[in-house]
Write an enzyme that holds these catalytic residues in place. Sequence first.
Site, PDB file in Angstrom:
ATOM      1  N   GLN A  67       0.941  -0.770   0.305  1.00  0.00           N
ATOM      2  CA  GLN A  67       0.172   0.324  -0.274  1.00  0.00           C
ATOM      3  C   GLN A  67       0.945   1.024  -0.406  1.00  0.00           C
ATOM      4  O   GLN A  67       0.308   2.539  -0.424  1.00  0.00           O
ATOM      5  CB  GLN A  67      -0.576   0.520   0.682  1.00  0.00           C
ATOM      6  CG  GLN A  67      -2.217  -1.034   1.261  1.00  0.00           C
ATOM      7  CD  GLN A  67      -3.086  -0.979   2.340  1.00  0.00           C
ATOM      8  OE1 GLN A  67      -2.367  -1.748   3.288  1.00  0.00           O
ATOM      9  NE2 GLN A  67      -4.366  -0.310   1.952  1.00  0.00           N
ATOM     10  N   CYS A 114     -10.312  -0.171   3.165  1.00  0.00           N
ATOM     11  CA  CYS A 114      -8.989   0.119   3.171  1.00  0.00           C
ATOM     12  C   CYS A 114      -9.074   1.065   2.623  1.00  0.00           C
ATOM     13  O   CYS A 114      -9.719   2.015   1.973  1.00  0.00           O
ATOM     14  CB  CYS A 114      -9.076  -0.991   1.724  1.00  0.00           C
ATOM     15  SG  CYS A 114      -7.162  -1.394   1.428  1.00  0.00           S
ATOM     16  N   LEU A 115      -7.484   1.281   3.596  1.00  0.00           N
ATOM     17  CA  LEU A 115      -6.985   2.681   2.651  1.00  0.00           C
ATOM     18  C   LEU A 115      -6.752   2.901   1.287  1.00  0.00           C
ATOM     19  O   LEU A 115      -6.725   4.497   0.248  1.00  0.00           O
ATOM     20  CB  LEU A 115      -5.849   3.415   3.317  1.00  0.00           C
ATOM     21  CG  LEU A 115      -6.378   3.279   4.991  1.00  0.00           C
ATOM     22  CD1 LEU A 115      -4.843   3.223   5.964  1.00  0.00           C
ATOM     23  CD2 LEU A 115      -6.600   4.677   5.494  1.00  0.00           C
ATOM     24  N   HIS A 133      -7.091  -9.028   6.866  1.00  0.00           N
ATOM     25  CA  HIS A 133      -6.750  -8.061   5.912  1.00  0.00           C
ATOM     26  C   HIS A 133      -5.656  -7.776   5.398  1.00  0.00           C
ATOM     27  O   HIS A 133      -5.596  -7.800   4.288  1.00  0.00           O
ATOM     28  CB  HIS A 133      -7.927  -7.280   6.223  1.00  0.00           C
ATOM     29  CG  HIS A 133      -8.529  -5.603   5.513  1.00  0.00           C
ATOM     30  ND1 HIS A 133      -9.577  -5.453   5.255  1.00  0.00           N
ATOM     31  CD2 HIS A 133      -7.227  -4.723   4.712  1.00  0.00           C
ATOM     32  CE1 HIS A 133      -8.688  -3.905   3.614  1.00  0.00           C
ATOM     33  NE2 HIS A 133      -7.579  -3.750   4.170  1.00  0.00           N
TER      34      HIS A 133
END
Length: 149
Positions: free
Chosen positions: A51, A89-90, A131
């Site tokens: 991410q 989710c970011l 996650h």
Amino acid sequence: MALRNIVTIPNNLLREKSREVTEFNESLGQLIDDMIDTMFRADGVGLAAPQVGILRRICVVCVDGKTVYELVNPVIVKQSGEQVGPEGCLSVPGRHGIVCRPRKIVVEAQDRTGKKHTYKLEGFIAVAFCHEIDHLDGTLYIDKVIEEA
Ligand code: NI
């Protein structure tokens, strides 16, 4: 410490399989510190290295604002039961969805020094671990949504 930019869909980095960490050096510690900073600044409860554009098997989790877990090369070695709940989710801004996850998990992971730890988790923190670990194989929660939240 420094903030890193969070990659969002449809960036292909989010769909890659991350490589194992083999060197436990200063730059690993720096990356983990940056990830923790970035997670808190974004009001997230977890963040995985892909991410922030780094394809390595590293994630951080903090669901209570206090206890921070840093997971290097994490593996889910046991899972049981199931629970259903909302996730976001970011890397998927502005959306939420209902996902089914194991209720209890056992995770083995290293820390920034390479030391091995075993975590037994239950409830929401187990969801957060699952996650984040999914991110390391290019899987997003939106792949598992059973219902829009
Ligand atoms: Ni996520």
